[in-house]
Scaffold this motif. Structure first.
Motif, PDB file in Angstrom:
ATOM      1  N   LYS A 236      53.349  31.101  45.780  1.00 36.17           N
ATOM      2  CA  LYS A 236      52.710  32.396  45.658  1.00 36.17           C
ATOM      3  C   LYS A 236      53.226  33.068  44.393  1.00 36.17           C
ATOM      4  O   LYS A 236      54.237  32.667  43.816  1.00 36.17           O
ATOM      5  CB  LYS A 236      52.947  33.270  46.890  1.00 36.17           C
ATOM      6  N   CYS A 237      52.523  34.107  43.974  1.00 36.06           N
ATOM      7  CA  CYS A 237      52.905  34.833  42.773  1.00 36.06           C
ATOM      8  C   CYS A 237      52.576  36.300  42.957  1.00 36.06           C
ATOM      9  O   CYS A 237      51.975  36.699  43.962  1.00 36.06           O
ATOM     10  CB  CYS A 237      52.155  34.274  41.550  1.00 36.06           C
ATOM     11  N   LYS A 238      52.969  37.115  41.996  1.00 33.73           N
ATOM     12  CA  LYS A 238      52.618  38.525  42.046  1.00 33.73           C
ATOM     13  C   LYS A 238      52.284  39.004  40.645  1.00 33.73           C
ATOM     14  O   LYS A 238      52.599  38.342  39.636  1.00 33.73           O
ATOM     15  CB  LYS A 238      53.752  39.350  42.654  1.00 33.73           C
ATOM     16  N   ALA A 239      51.631  40.159  40.587  1.00 34.89           N
ATOM     17  CA  ALA A 239      51.239  40.755  39.314  1.00 34.89           C
ATOM     18  C   ALA A 239      51.129  42.260  39.504  1.00 34.89           C
ATOM     19  O   ALA A 239      50.941  42.747  40.628  1.00 34.89           O
ATOM     20  CB  ALA A 239      49.913  40.181  38.836  1.00 34.89           C
ATOM     21  N   PRO A 240      51.232  43.026  38.413  1.00 34.77           N
ATOM     22  CA  PRO A 240      51.130  44.481  38.543  1.00 34.77           C
ATOM     23  C   PRO A 240      49.697  44.983  38.667  1.00 34.77           C
ATOM     24  O   PRO A 240      49.469  46.109  39.105  1.00 34.77           O
ATOM     25  CB  PRO A 240      51.762  44.994  37.245  1.00 34.77           C
ATOM     26  N   ARG A 241      48.730  44.128  38.290  1.00 32.56           N
ATOM     27  CA  ARG A 241      47.335  44.589  38.289  1.00 32.56           C
ATOM     28  C   ARG A 241      46.384  43.402  38.264  1.00 32.56           C
ATOM     29  O   ARG A 241      46.774  42.285  37.901  1.00 32.56           O
ATOM     30  CB  ARG A 241      47.071  45.473  37.069  1.00 32.56           C
ATOM     31  N   VAL A 242      45.155  43.663  38.647  1.00 33.95           N
ATOM     32  CA  VAL A 242      44.063  42.699  38.496  1.00 33.95           C
ATOM     33  C   VAL A 242      43.264  43.115  37.272  1.00 33.95           C
ATOM     34  O   VAL A 242      42.906  44.292  37.135  1.00 33.95           O
ATOM     35  CB  VAL A 242      43.160  42.672  39.752  1.00 33.95           C
ATOM     36  N   VAL A 243      42.978  42.173  36.373  1.00 36.79           N
ATOM     37  CA  VAL A 243      42.325  42.539  35.111  1.00 36.79           C
ATOM     38  C   VAL A 243      40.851  42.150  35.047  1.00 36.79           C
ATOM     39  O   VAL A 243      40.109  42.672  34.220  1.00 36.79           O
ATOM     40  CB  VAL A 243      43.073  41.940  33.900  1.00 36.79           C
ATOM     41  N   THR A 244      40.434  41.200  35.878  1.00 38.76           N
ATOM     42  CA  THR A 244      39.001  40.921  35.997  1.00 38.76           C
ATOM     43  C   THR A 244      38.603  41.146  37.449  1.00 38.76           C
ATOM     44  O   THR A 244      39.381  40.855  38.361  1.00 38.76           O
ATOM     45  CB  THR A 244      38.648  39.479  35.574  1.00 38.76           C
ATOM     46  N   PRO A 245      37.429  41.691  37.706  1.00 42.84           N
ATOM     47  CA  PRO A 245      37.059  42.137  39.056  1.00 42.84           C
ATOM     48  C   PRO A 245      37.199  41.065  40.129  1.00 42.84           C
ATOM     49  O   PRO A 245      36.888  39.884  39.910  1.00 42.84           O
ATOM     50  CB  PRO A 245      35.604  42.572  38.884  1.00 42.84           C
ATOM     51  N   CYS A 246      37.657  41.495  41.299  1.00 45.01           N
ATOM     52  CA  CYS A 246      37.751  40.606  42.450  1.00 45.01           C
ATOM     53  C   CYS A 246      36.349  40.149  42.861  1.00 45.01           C
ATOM     54  O   CYS A 246      35.384  40.905  42.767  1.00 45.01           O
ATOM     55  CB  CYS A 246      38.397  41.329  43.637  1.00 45.01           C
ATOM     56  N   ARG A 247      36.245  38.902  43.300  1.00 46.51           N
ATOM     57  CA  ARG A 247      34.964  38.392  43.796  1.00 46.51           C
ATOM     58  C   ARG A 247      35.218  37.580  45.059  1.00 46.51           C
ATOM     59  O   ARG A 247      36.225  36.892  45.187  1.00 46.51           O
ATOM     60  CB  ARG A 247      34.258  37.549  42.744  1.00 46.51           C
ATOM     61  N   GLU A 248      34.280  37.665  46.011  1.00 42.90           N
ATOM     62  CA  GLU A 248      34.458  36.972  47.276  1.00 42.90           C
ATOM     63  C   GLU A 248      34.212  35.474  47.122  1.00 42.90           C
ATOM     64  O   GLU A 248      33.287  35.047  46.433  1.00 42.90           O
ATOM     65  CB  GLU A 248      33.521  37.530  48.342  1.00 42.90           C
ATOM     66  N   VAL A 249      35.076  34.685  47.792  1.00 37.52           N
ATOM     67  CA  VAL A 249      34.936  33.232  47.821  1.00 37.52           C
ATOM     68  C   VAL A 249      35.143  32.748  49.253  1.00 37.52           C
ATOM     69  O   VAL A 249      35.594  33.503  50.118  1.00 37.52           O
ATOM     70  CB  VAL A 249      35.952  32.539  46.880  1.00 37.52           C
TER      71      VAL A 249
END
Length: 258
Positions: A236-249
């Motif tokens: 697993k990993c972590k990040a401070p932000r999402v930079v491209t929009p979330c999309r359902e899969v």
């Protein structure tokens, strides 16, 4: 005593709860993940074959063959042969033969015949036999190395990682991952430890490990320079932000049409 073949989670749960059933054969189609735990398993033997995909935890015992894929943790025991793939962590025990492929994490115990490929992720794992591929020496705290190893797609410096959520597009921590959103972490800590950031997994099915009641899955783009692999037995990993929009899969990572 009887044998029962199941294809759905409901059928599997009913078979395991039936004391008259001695053998449960999982024959689920590709892309359908079933979960086996020690709760209510009784004395039945569970066998997964074909393209079945199964999660085993607690003290569950699974026999895997064909092209079956098993995710095992806790004190689960897996007997694998044919071309089966097993990812073992925690204190899971795997006995493998044929051309099976094993990923050994944590304190897993692996007993393998010579042609089994064993990917060793932890110095605490015990491996007897097999063809060992020692990846414990890799620097998996390096974002690029981590992504390459776990098969995470990186395009133009953006890594696509995955999140398991509930019907409200959130987890019990409250962050909204609705499709089209780019959430930020309000508690970011720049380290390789769990906590302090938005947490993700390489694949959707791995993300369900951290949110077992998940009903939806998302692909989220995070900057490779922001990504921090988290040290531990499961990827697993972590990040401070999402930079491209979330999309359902789907749980297999396929796009869900709106």
């Amino acid at each position: 005593m009887t044998t029962r073949t199941v294809t759905t989670q409901a059928e599997l749960d009913a078979a395991l709860a039936d004391a008259s059933v001695s053998l449960v054969i999982i024959d689920s189609p590709r892309g359908v993940w079933l979960r086996v735990t020690s709760n209510g398993i009784g004395s039945a033997t569970v066998r997964a074959s074909g393209s079945a995909t199964v999660e085993a935890s607690g003290s569950a015992t699974i026999e895997a063959s064909g092209s079956a894929t098993i995710e095992a943790w806790g004190s689960a025991t897996v007997e694998a042969w044919g071309s089966a793939t097993v990812r073992a962590s925690g204190s899971a025990t795997v006995r493998a033969s044929g051309s099976a492929t094993i990923e050994a994490w944590g304190s897993a115990t692996i007993e393998a015949t010579p042609w089994v490929a064993v990917h060793l992720h932890s110095a605490r794992a015990t491996v007897s036999g097999g063809h060992i591929i020692d990846v414990a020496a890799l620097d998996l705290t390096d974002p690029e190395t981590w992504c390459t190893y776990h098969g995470v797609t990186v395009v133009d410096g953006v890594a696509t990682v995955h999140k398991a959520v509930g019907d409200n597009w959130s987890t019990d921590r409250g962050t909204d991952y609705s499709p089209g959103s780019t959430p930020d972490a309000l508690d970011w800590r720049d380290n390789h430890e769990c906590g302090g950031g938005l947490h993700f997994s390489p694949r959707p099915v791995q993300s369900r490990t951290y949110y077992p009641t998940a009903t939806k899955y998302l692909a989220c783009g995070v900057a490779l320079t922001d990504l921090r692999p988290i040290l531990g037995d499961t990827p697993k990993c972590k990040a401070p932000r999402v930079v491209t929009p979330c999309r359902e899969v789907t749980i297999d990572g396929e796009a869900v049409q709106a």
